[in-house]
Structures are given as structure tokens and as C-alpha cells.
Design a protein around this motif. Structure first.
Motif, mmCIF file in Angstrom:
data_model
loop_
_atom_site.group_PDB
_atom_site.id
_atom_site.type_symbol
_atom_site.label_atom_id
_atom_site.label_comp_id
_atom_site.label_asym_id
_atom_site.label_seq_id
_atom_site.Cartn_x
_atom_site.Cartn_y
_atom_site.Cartn_z
ATOM 1 N N TYR A 1 0.841 -1.193 0.000
ATOM 2 C CA TYR A 1 0.000 0.000 0.000
ATOM 3 C C TYR A 1 0.879 1.248 0.000
ATOM 4 N N PRO A 2 0.360 2.353 -0.576
ATOM 5 C CA PRO A 2 1.145 3.595 -0.612
ATOM 6 C C PRO A 2 1.469 4.065 0.806
ATOM 7 N N ARG A 3 2.666 4.552 1.001
ATOM 8 C CA ARG A 3 3.115 5.046 2.309
ATOM 9 C C ARG A 3 2.414 6.365 2.632
ATOM 10 N N ARG A 4 2.042 6.519 3.878
ATOM 11 C CA ARG A 4 1.460 7.780 4.333
ATOM 12 C C ARG A 4 2.580 8.761 4.649
ATOM 13 N N THR A 5 2.386 9.997 4.279
ATOM 14 C CA THR A 5 3.384 11.020 4.571
ATOM 15 C C THR A 5 3.293 11.427 6.033
ATOM 16 N N SER A 6 4.194 12.274 6.476
ATOM 17 C CA SER A 6 4.189 12.726 7.862
ATOM 18 C C SER A 6 2.897 13.458 8.222
#
Length: 94
Positions: A18-23
Motif C-alpha cells: 500500500y502507498p506510504r502515508r506522509t508525515s
């Protein structure tokens, strides 16, 4: 995209990429924080329910550059878990 299910020593391996979540908590595919995170679901071949398995998150300090690399890492991690080479992670009771 359909992700392939592989089998190994009587277990099904389901890569979860799954796409990584940003900060900021938002998922972006084209930001500086972009990339992919991964987990893997392992269950016995022929399990009647998806709940009969267990999900293991891959501890990776940086995001994977591509979904293909993340899937390959899932397969490697799953075989290591099944073979008993990962401390604290086991499928012995499945």
C-alpha cells in the motif's frame, strides 16, 4: 492490480502492498515521502476464512521504491517467518 498468492510449505502467502502515508498522514504517490509499505498475510492452504491467517508487517525504515520490490520483500519475509527465522513472529499455531 491483482496480487498473486503463492504457497510455501503448506501456507498461502498474500502480499499486502500500500502507498506510504506522509508525515501529514495523507497518502501521496508523487511526494518526497512517497513509496510503499508492506505487510504479508499468511494462512494455511485451504483456510476457510481470511481470519484464519495472520498479518505480519514488514519492519522497513524507508519506504519501498516500487510495488514490485515491496512484493518481493513480502515473499522473503513470509518464507523467513514460516521457517522460524524471525524472532517474535510465528505461524506454528495456524
Amino acid at each position: 492490480m491483482t496480487q498473486g498468492i503463492k504457497t510455501y510449505k503448506g501456507y498461502e502467502i498474500h502480499p499486502l502492498v500500500y502507498p506510504r502515508r506522509t508525515s501529514s498522514g495523507v497518502t501521496h504517490r508523487n511526494s518526497l515521502d512517497s513509496g510503499y509499505d508492506a505487510s504479508v498475510r499468511i494462512c494455511r492452504v485451504g483456510a476457510k476464512s481470511i481470519d484464519d491467517g495472520r498479518v505480519f508487517r514488514l519492519a522497513h525504515f524507508r519506504p519501498f521504491e516500487g510495488a514490485g520490490k515491496a512484493r518481493m520483500a513480502c515473499m522473503e519475509h513470509a518464507t523467513n517467518v514460516i521457517d522460524g527465522h524471525v524472532d517474535g513472529q510465528s505461524v506454528a499455531d495456524l
